[in-house]
Design a protein around this motif. Structure first.
Motif, PDB file in Angstrom:
ATOM      1  N   PRO A 169      18.520  -1.111  -3.486  1.00  0.00           N
ATOM      2  CA  PRO A 169      17.694  -2.243  -3.921  1.00  0.00           C
ATOM      3  C   PRO A 169      16.888  -2.894  -2.801  1.00  0.00           C
ATOM      4  O   PRO A 169      15.966  -3.653  -3.068  1.00  0.00           O
ATOM      5  N   ARG A 170      17.222  -2.595  -1.541  1.00  0.00           N
ATOM      6  CA  ARG A 170      16.454  -3.213  -0.449  1.00  0.00           C
ATOM      7  C   ARG A 170      15.271  -2.360  -0.009  1.00  0.00           C
ATOM      8  O   ARG A 170      14.380  -2.831   0.690  1.00  0.00           O
ATOM      9  N   SER A 171      15.269  -1.085  -0.399  1.00  0.00           N
ATOM     10  CA  SER A 171      14.134  -0.234  -0.008  1.00  0.00           C
ATOM     11  C   SER A 171      12.953  -0.579  -0.918  1.00  0.00           C
ATOM     12  O   SER A 171      13.154  -1.005  -2.054  1.00  0.00           O
ATOM     13  N   PRO A 172      11.702  -0.423  -0.425  1.00  0.00           N
ATOM     14  CA  PRO A 172      10.545  -0.843  -1.236  1.00  0.00           C
ATOM     15  C   PRO A 172      10.550  -0.199  -2.617  1.00  0.00           C
ATOM     16  O   PRO A 172      10.357  -0.872  -3.628  1.00  0.00           O
ATOM     17  N   TRP A 173      10.782   1.122  -2.700  1.00  0.00           N
ATOM     18  CA  TRP A 173      10.716   1.791  -3.997  1.00  0.00           C
ATOM     19  C   TRP A 173      11.922   1.382  -4.870  1.00  0.00           C
ATOM     20  O   TRP A 173      11.784   1.129  -6.065  1.00  0.00           O
ATOM     21  N   GLY A 174      13.110   1.297  -4.234  1.00  0.00           N
ATOM     22  CA  GLY A 174      14.320   0.924  -4.974  1.00  0.00           C
ATOM     23  C   GLY A 174      14.169  -0.454  -5.594  1.00  0.00           C
ATOM     24  O   GLY A 174      14.523  -0.701  -6.742  1.00  0.00           O
ATOM     25  N   ARG A 175      13.623  -1.360  -4.817  1.00  0.00           N
ATOM     26  CA  ARG A 175      13.404  -2.719  -5.301  1.00  0.00           C
ATOM     27  C   ARG A 175      12.421  -2.698  -6.474  1.00  0.00           C
ATOM     28  O   ARG A 175      12.620  -3.340  -7.492  1.00  0.00           O
ATOM     29  N   TYR A 176      11.360  -1.908  -6.296  1.00  0.00           N
ATOM     30  CA  TYR A 176      10.335  -1.870  -7.324  1.00  0.00           C
ATOM     31  C   TYR A 176      10.885  -1.344  -8.661  1.00  0.00           C
ATOM     32  O   TYR A 176      10.659  -1.951  -9.708  1.00  0.00           O
ATOM     33  N   VAL A 177      11.655  -0.231  -8.627  1.00  0.00           N
ATOM     34  CA  VAL A 177      12.121   0.336  -9.912  1.00  0.00           C
ATOM     35  C   VAL A 177      13.073  -0.633 -10.623  1.00  0.00           C
ATOM     36  O   VAL A 177      13.087  -0.709 -11.848  1.00  0.00           O
ATOM     37  N   ARG A 178      13.813  -1.431  -9.842  1.00  0.00           N
ATOM     38  CA  ARG A 178      14.707  -2.408 -10.485  1.00  0.00           C
ATOM     39  C   ARG A 178      13.897  -3.542 -11.123  1.00  0.00           C
ATOM     40  O   ARG A 178      14.183  -3.978 -12.239  1.00  0.00           O
ATOM     41  N   PRO A 189       0.810  -1.221   0.000  1.00  0.00           N
ATOM     42  CA  PRO A 189       0.000   0.000   0.000  1.00  0.00           C
ATOM     43  C   PRO A 189       0.843   1.271   0.000  1.00  0.00           C
ATOM     44  O   PRO A 189       0.479   2.277  -0.601  1.00  0.00           O
ATOM     45  N   SER A 190       2.035   1.248   0.641  1.00  0.00           N
ATOM     46  CA  SER A 190       2.813   2.482   0.755  1.00  0.00           C
ATOM     47  C   SER A 190       3.253   2.989  -0.621  1.00  0.00           C
ATOM     48  O   SER A 190       3.493   4.181  -0.799  1.00  0.00           O
ATOM     49  N   LEU A 191       3.352   2.087  -1.613  1.00  0.00           N
ATOM     50  CA  LEU A 191       3.797   2.537  -2.940  1.00  0.00           C
ATOM     51  C   LEU A 191       2.702   3.304  -3.685  1.00  0.00           C
ATOM     52  O   LEU A 191       2.933   3.844  -4.759  1.00  0.00           O
ATOM     53  N   MET A 192       1.494   3.345  -3.105  1.00  0.00           N
ATOM     54  CA  MET A 192       0.430   4.137  -3.713  1.00  0.00           C
ATOM     55  C   MET A 192       0.642   5.634  -3.418  1.00  0.00           C
ATOM     56  O   MET A 192      -0.073   6.476  -3.935  1.00  0.00           O
ATOM     57  N   VAL A 193       1.580   5.952  -2.537  1.00  0.00           N
ATOM     58  CA  VAL A 193       1.746   7.332  -2.091  1.00  0.00           C
ATOM     59  C   VAL A 193       3.006   7.918  -2.713  1.00  0.00           C
ATOM     60  O   VAL A 193       4.118   7.473  -2.428  1.00  0.00           O
ATOM     61  N   GLU A 194       2.824   8.936  -3.566  1.00  0.00           N
ATOM     62  CA  GLU A 194       3.924   9.430  -4.390  1.00  0.00           C
ATOM     63  C   GLU A 194       5.098   9.936  -3.561  1.00  0.00           C
ATOM     64  O   GLU A 194       6.258   9.690  -3.887  1.00  0.00           O
ATOM     65  N   TRP A 195       4.815  10.648  -2.463  1.00  0.00           N
ATOM     66  CA  TRP A 195       5.922  11.227  -1.707  1.00  0.00           C
ATOM     67  C   TRP A 195       6.709  10.190  -0.919  1.00  0.00           C
ATOM     68  O   TRP A 195       7.687  10.492  -0.266  1.00  0.00           O
ATOM     69  N   LEU A 196       6.306   8.912  -0.975  1.00  0.00           N
ATOM     70  CA  LEU A 196       7.135   7.863  -0.349  1.00  0.00           C
ATOM     71  C   LEU A 196       8.024   7.179  -1.389  1.00  0.00           C
ATOM     72  O   LEU A 196       8.721   6.213  -1.094  1.00  0.00           O
ATOM     73  N   HIS A 197       7.976   7.679  -2.645  1.00  0.00           N
ATOM     74  CA  HIS A 197       8.796   7.071  -3.698  1.00  0.00           C
ATOM     75  C   HIS A 197      10.239   7.559  -3.591  1.00  0.00           C
ATOM     76  O   HIS A 197      10.614   8.568  -4.171  1.00  0.00           O
ATOM     77  N   ARG A 198      11.050   6.862  -2.801  1.00  0.00           N
ATOM     78  CA  ARG A 198      12.451   7.234  -2.610  1.00  0.00           C
ATOM     79  C   ARG A 198      13.296   6.000  -2.873  1.00  0.00           C
ATOM     80  O   ARG A 198      13.115   4.974  -2.196  1.00  0.00           O
ATOM     81  N   ASP A 199      14.220   6.123  -3.832  1.00  0.00           N
ATOM     82  CA  ASP A 199      15.094   4.992  -4.136  1.00  0.00           C
ATOM     83  C   ASP A 199      16.259   4.992  -3.148  1.00  0.00           C
ATOM     84  O   ASP A 199      17.254   5.676  -3.340  1.00  0.00           O
TER      85      ASP A 199
END
Ligand code: HEM
Length: 449
Positions: free
Chosen positions: A198-207, A185-195
């Motif tokens: 690779p272990r952070s939720p957003w970093g993992r996702y972009v990879r 759910p946290s990835l639905m929130v734009e201001w939590l998109h921080r790379d």
């Protein structure tokens, strides 16, 4: 859209909690939050999140009609779907508005025409039979991972046109990872998109997204280099032409393929999981489904052409999608003052048809919390009373596909099997990305009939 959200004072009432608390409640317990709004403030009611316009929710068919029938120039669903941009991409039908949305929708609609569904029926049945052969008998197991596998295979074959083999396995693994990573759910929130690596939720996702995109672009290039006419939706999109005669661009194709995957895979899998949940809770409903299957299909095998005669199964599917809709609300950002249900809303706010609260409105559905498929045998609710697929020019293009798929999958499983309650079965809906799924993935016990 003004990211800070306009500060109106004259909107319908709503919680005075800090905006971040309202957002946390929406992400963690959206159904309870909607129930609370109705009980505490009545409908319509207003929610406010940080950096997002005020959202006014409705549960009344007249208001829903105003929203669904309003001008698509003034009511923007694409803007309200903004949280999906990182996964579906900027060319996605889900994110477009106005003229461009209508043009793109025209391009995507033909493969989803109701009459084409029978072409996908055999794939739907065969994929289900292959997976069913691996379901354990007389032992508890969670059904949601199985429905996820089935709906993913069906999309891979009918949408992506990928047959079984190593390519299917690679693509399947990549797409599963993409959706899995995005379902937090946290990835639905734009201001939590921080790379943050690779272990952070957003970093993992972009990879994961970069790996999946490479596979999809490879597939687009290969299919363009060696066109092979096919029944799959990908082939039809490769042949589709814009009004000026131009084919769909590479990014456009990537975005629409991922859109169908994101919009069609988890939603249908979750709806099937809920259907099994209701079947284990209501053995008399399962008995009626069996009687109907015996009457219509006889000794089988399941004949997709006759699946339209399964009217009770159809009612069960409709009631499943009513009582806990997979997507609990949709939104339209207003670009002009708009009257909704007799209330004048200013431009800048989001008008929200609450699917969940409309489906739980006792004026439309007596004893709304009860699971009673029979209500759909007696009456046919209007599109403003039964709206699990949204409505108006934004109504889900996969509606006929999903309803057909649910019918074929359920008929194929139940034809020779019964389902029983297993320990740990739970009523509690939990959020998985944009969907509300049964907690614990619906544990069941499968027995032979
Ligand atoms: C039970 C399964 C499904 C449910 C509950 C569901 C629900 C929805 C909802 C609520 C919307 C938003 C409508 C609105 O804003 O008014 C939507 C849009 C959409 N759905 Fe589905 N959907 C399902 C299956 C599918 C499937 C199987 C596909 C395609 C393979 C699909 C593709 C789409 C697309 C492309 C849109 C965007 C339409 C637009 O913006 O014009 N969906 N869906």
């Amino acid at each position: 859209m003004d990211a800070s959200g306009p500060a109106f004072t004259s909107l319908p009432p709503g919680p005075r909690w800090p905006r971040v608390v309202q957002l946390a409640a929406w992400l963690s317990r959206p159904l309870e939050l909607m129930e609370h709004l109705r009980a505490r403030y009545g409908m319509p009611a207003t929610l406010r999140f940080p950096r997002w316009p005020a959202m006014v929710s409705f549960d009344d068919p007249e208001a829903i009609k105003d929203i669904f029938r309003g001008s698509s120039d003034d009511l923007h669903a694409g803007e309200a779907n903004e949280p999906l941009r990182p996964i579906v991409g900027s060319n996605s039908l889900l994110l477009l508005d106005g003229e461009r949305h209508l043009r793109e929708r025209k391009l995507l609609l033909p493969p989803f025409h109701g009459a084409r569904m029978t072409r996908y029926a055999e794939v739907m049945r065969d994929v289900t039979l292959a997976d069913l052969a691996r379901w354990p008998l007389d032992t508890p197991f969670a059904v949601q991972p199985r429905t996820q596998a089935i709906t993913l295979d069906i999309i891979l074959r009918t949408v992506f046109g990928v047959e079984q083999g190593s390519k299917q396995e690679t693509l399947r693994a990549a797409l599963e990872a993409l959706i899995g990573d995005f379902s937090r759910p946290s990835l639905m929130v734009e201001w939590l998109h921080r790379d943050l690596g690779p272990r952070s939720p957003w970093g993992r996702y972009v990879r994961t997204r970069a790996r999946t995109d490479a596979l999809i672009y490879g597939e687009i290039d290969a299919r363009r280099a060696r066109p092979r006419p096919g029944e799959d939706i990908f082939s039809m999109l490769l042949e589709a032409r814009h009004e000026d005669g131009a084919p769909m661009g590479r990014e456009e194709l990537r975005d629409e393929l991922i859109t169908m995957l994101v919009a069609g895979h988890e939603t249908t899998a979750t709806a099937l999981s809920w259907a099994f949940h209701h079947l284990i809770e209501h053995p008399s409903v399962e008995r009626r489904v069996h009687e109907e299957l015996d009457r219509v299909m006889g000794d089988g095998p399941i004949d997709p052409e006759r699946s339209g005669e399964l009217v009770y199964l159809d009612a069960l599917i409709k009631e499943t999608l009513r009582v806990i809709p997979v997507i609990s609300a949709v939104g339209r950002v207003l670009h002009a003052p708009t009257t909704v249900g007799g209330i004048e809303l200013p431009a800048g706010v989001v008008a929200v048809p609450s699917i969940y609260l409309t489906h739980r409105n006792p004026k439309i559905y007596p004893r709304p919390e009860r699971f009673e498929p029979e209500r759909f045998l007696e009456t046919k609710p209007s599109p403003y009373e039964w709206l699990p697929f949204g409505g108006g020019v934004r109504r889900c293009i996969g509606m006929a596909f999903a309803l057909y798929e649910m019918r074929i999958v359920l008929a194929t499983v139940l034809w020779r099997h019964r389902v029983r309650r297993a320990p740990g079965a739970s009523h509690r809906p939990v959020r998985r990305s944009v969907t509300m799924a049964p907690a614990g993935g619906t544990p069941i016990i499968l027995t032979r009939r």
